[in-house]
Design a protein around this motif. Structure first.
Motif, mmCIF file in Angstrom:
data_model
loop_
_atom_site.group_PDB
_atom_site.id
_atom_site.type_symbol
_atom_site.label_atom_id
_atom_site.label_comp_id
_atom_site.label_asym_id
_atom_site.label_seq_id
_atom_site.Cartn_x
_atom_site.Cartn_y
_atom_site.Cartn_z
ATOM 1 N N CYS A 78 -59.338 47.157 -26.736
ATOM 2 C CA CYS A 78 -60.429 46.535 -25.984
ATOM 3 C C CYS A 78 -61.705 47.352 -26.185
ATOM 4 N N PRO A 79 -62.804 46.695 -26.554
ATOM 5 C CA PRO A 79 -64.015 47.454 -26.861
ATOM 6 C C PRO A 79 -64.839 47.879 -25.654
ATOM 7 N N ASP A 80 -64.613 47.286 -24.490
ATOM 8 C CA ASP A 80 -65.515 47.607 -23.386
ATOM 9 C C ASP A 80 -64.870 47.622 -22.001
ATOM 10 N N VAL A 81 -64.377 46.498 -21.526
ATOM 11 C CA VAL A 81 -63.927 46.374 -20.138
ATOM 12 C C VAL A 81 -62.742 47.287 -19.812
ATOM 13 N N CYS A 82 -61.713 47.277 -20.639
ATOM 14 C CA CYS A 82 -60.516 48.079 -20.342
ATOM 15 C C CYS A 82 -60.822 49.574 -20.268
ATOM 16 N N PRO A 83 -61.546 50.140 -21.241
ATOM 17 C CA PRO A 83 -61.864 51.564 -21.122
ATOM 18 C C PRO A 83 -62.706 51.879 -19.881
ATOM 19 N N THR A 84 -63.617 50.982 -19.535
ATOM 20 C CA THR A 84 -64.453 51.196 -18.352
ATOM 21 C C THR A 84 -63.602 51.191 -17.085
ATOM 22 N N ASP A 85 -62.716 50.211 -16.971
ATOM 23 C CA ASP A 85 -61.834 50.133 -15.795
ATOM 24 C C ASP A 85 -60.886 51.322 -15.741
ATOM 25 N N MET A 86 -60.335 51.689 -16.884
ATOM 26 C CA MET A 86 -59.401 52.814 -16.918
ATOM 27 C C MET A 86 -60.104 54.126 -16.559
ATOM 28 N N GLN A 87 -61.340 54.281 -16.994
ATOM 29 C CA GLN A 87 -62.103 55.477 -16.631
ATOM 30 C C GLN A 87 -62.290 55.526 -15.115
ATOM 31 N N ALA A 88 -62.609 54.387 -14.501
ATOM 32 C CA ALA A 88 -62.799 54.336 -13.049
ATOM 33 C C ALA A 88 -61.487 54.632 -12.311
ATOM 34 N N ILE A 89 -60.385 54.121 -12.825
ATOM 35 C CA ILE A 89 -59.077 54.376 -12.196
ATOM 36 C C ILE A 89 -58.733 55.861 -12.285
ATOM 37 N N GLY A 90 -58.872 56.441 -13.485
ATOM 38 C CA GLY A 90 -58.555 57.854 -13.667
ATOM 39 C C GLY A 90 -59.428 58.750 -12.802
ATOM 40 N N ALA A 91 -60.735 58.491 -12.787
ATOM 41 C CA ALA A 91 -61.652 59.305 -11.984
ATOM 42 C C ALA A 91 -61.408 59.076 -10.493
ATOM 43 N N GLY A 92 -61.079 57.847 -10.114
ATOM 44 C CA GLY A 92 -60.763 57.556 -8.711
ATOM 45 C C GLY A 92 -59.525 58.299 -8.251
ATOM 46 N N LEU A 93 -58.529 58.392 -9.115
ATOM 47 C CA LEU A 93 -57.314 59.159 -8.779
ATOM 48 C C LEU A 93 -57.642 60.641 -8.598
ATOM 49 N N ARG A 94 -58.528 61.172 -9.438
ATOM 50 C CA ARG A 94 -58.920 62.583 -9.300
ATOM 51 C C ARG A 94 -59.659 62.821 -7.984
ATOM 52 N N LEU A 95 -60.531 61.882 -7.603
ATOM 53 C CA LEU A 95 -61.219 61.998 -6.317
ATOM 54 C C LEU A 95 -60.209 61.991 -5.169
ATOM 55 N N LEU A 96 -59.240 61.083 -5.241
ATOM 56 C CA LEU A 96 -58.220 61.001 -4.194
ATOM 57 C C LEU A 96 -57.415 62.296 -4.129
ATOM 58 N N GLU A 97 -57.095 62.877 -5.269
ATOM 59 C CA GLU A 97 -56.354 64.141 -5.296
ATOM 60 C C GLU A 97 -57.108 65.250 -4.569
#
Length: 196
Positions: A68-87
């Motif tokens: 995926c050229p755009d949406v999937c990496p953007t969403d995955m970045q938000a999920i990964g960073a959101g998990l780090r914030l929650l941690e």
């Protein structure tokens, strides 16, 4: 003051007090929805994984594809960073969450490819793939649509697909949609709200 008046005022006081309090356990927006179900897929290390492997944990479930050229990496970045914030904010809650990336493009997304893609965004995200039949079944269970687009001159192609991030409870029942499109802060806030 008469006994009736006193009783009425006491009752009214109790009712108004109850109206002013907020219920800390709101009903999840997806409670009762027919989303999710059993699955058997393949993890990045090649082992077979089922929904039962995540029993007792909340699950963030995202469907996409690694090319995926755009949406999937953007969403995955938000999920990964959101998990780090929650941690950082609520480590006990974060420990209860498993994050899953499930491909909608099993032809190209081999176990090694989904492993590398998921790890790019967080070591906590588990990349999953499977046979076309397995992927079709899990897509149906989660109400996900995808369709291969036209091939490009170089032989590549895009995959059109729905875009949602589910939060499932420890029993695999749907709780809410995680707003990854609003960034990491919104992901973390949503997880803080629903993970108990």
């Amino acid at each position: 003051m008469t006994r009736l008046s006193l009783s009425f005022l006491m009752g009214l006081s109790l009712m108004l007090g109850a109206c002013g309090s907020s219920d800390p356990v709101a009903r999840p927006p997806l409670a009762g929805a027919k989303i999710g179900g059993p699955f058997r897929l393949t993890a990045g290390d090649g082992r077979s994984v089922t929904d039962r492997d995540f029993a007792g944990r909340y699950r963030v479930v995202y469907f996409g594809y690694t090319f995926c050229p755009d949406v999937c990496p953007t969403d995955m970045q938000a999920i990964g960073a959101g998990l780090r914030l929650l941690e950082r904010r609520a480590p006990a809650k974060a420990a209860k969450v498993a994050a899953l990336f499930i491909t909608v493009d099993p032809a190209r997304d081999t176990p090694a490819v989904v492993r590398q893609f998921a790890a790019t965004f967080s070591p906590r995200i588990i990349g999953l793939t499977g046979t076309p039949k397995q992927i079709a079944a899990v897509k149906t269970a989660y109400g996900v649509w995808s369709q291969k687009g036209e091939a490009s001159p170089g032989g590549g192609y895009l995959v059109n697909h729905t875009r949602q991030v589910y939060l499932m409870d420890p029993d695999g029942k749907p709780l809410a949609l995680i707003p990854a499109d609003q960034g990491p802060e919104a992901v973390a806030a949503s997880l803080e709200q629903w993970v108990r």
